[in-house]
Design a protein around this motif. Structure first.
Motif: not given
Length: 170
Positions: A32-42, A48-53
């Motif tokens: 999964l490519l995830v936006d780590a800056t999104h609310a609720g992401v734990k 995290v790299d460049d706001g994504r994981v």
């Protein structure tokens, strides 16, 4: 769509579950490519790299995997330490097979949870309850019309051949 019909639920969790199953059935490793800056992401901050994981969600890599309609939850090891991971479905940008890169970049969700983390949130401020509008696309005849300026590069002129816009993320 009828005025009296209720809004449909988000299609994103259904796409995620279907693609996860397809990737796993083909003996590939789902990521999964995830936006780590999104609310609720734990997720662990060091991942995290460049706001994504990128998360390996293969059955052998995680435990207690739950792919619900609102969030994906599981336990995984990061640097040898087991940690709980929570990813709201609206934070998932793509799901793909590590080995081939095949998968899907998920479209923006219309009517479900929006990127702002709130159901129906619209970053441009448009009314989220309004249905999307459709407009006509000009047919071949309209595209071939000459505007008389002698410019042959108009909308009807064939452009360069387009290739896929997705790239493999490893």
């Amino acid at each position: 769509m009828s005025e009296s019909s209720p809004p449909m639920s988000s299609h994103r969790p259904y796409l995620l579950r279907a693609l996860y199953e397809w990737i796993a059935d083909n003996d590939m490793t789902p990521h999964l490519l995830v936006d780590a800056t999104h609310a609720g992401v734990k997720v662990p901050s060091h991942a995290v790299d460049d706001g994504r994981v990128v998360l390996n969600v293969a059955q052998r890599a995680v435990s207690h995997l739950e792919m619900g309609n609102d969030a994906i939850m599981f336990d995984a090891r990061f640097g040898g330490v087991s940690q709980s991971v929570v990813v709201p479905v609206s934070a998932v940008l793509a799901i793909y097979a590590r080995e081939t890169g095949q998968g899907m970049a998920l479209p923006e969700d219309v009517g479900g949870s929006a990127p702002g983390g709130r159901p129906g949130a619209d970053p441009e401020g448009a009314d989220a309850s309004a249905p999307p509008t459709l407009s006509a696309v000009p047919g071949d005849a309209e595209r071939r019309e000459d505007d008389g300026d002698g410019d042959d590069d108009g909308p009807g002129a064939p452009g360069p051949r387009r290739t896929g816009h997705l790239r493999v993320v490893k």
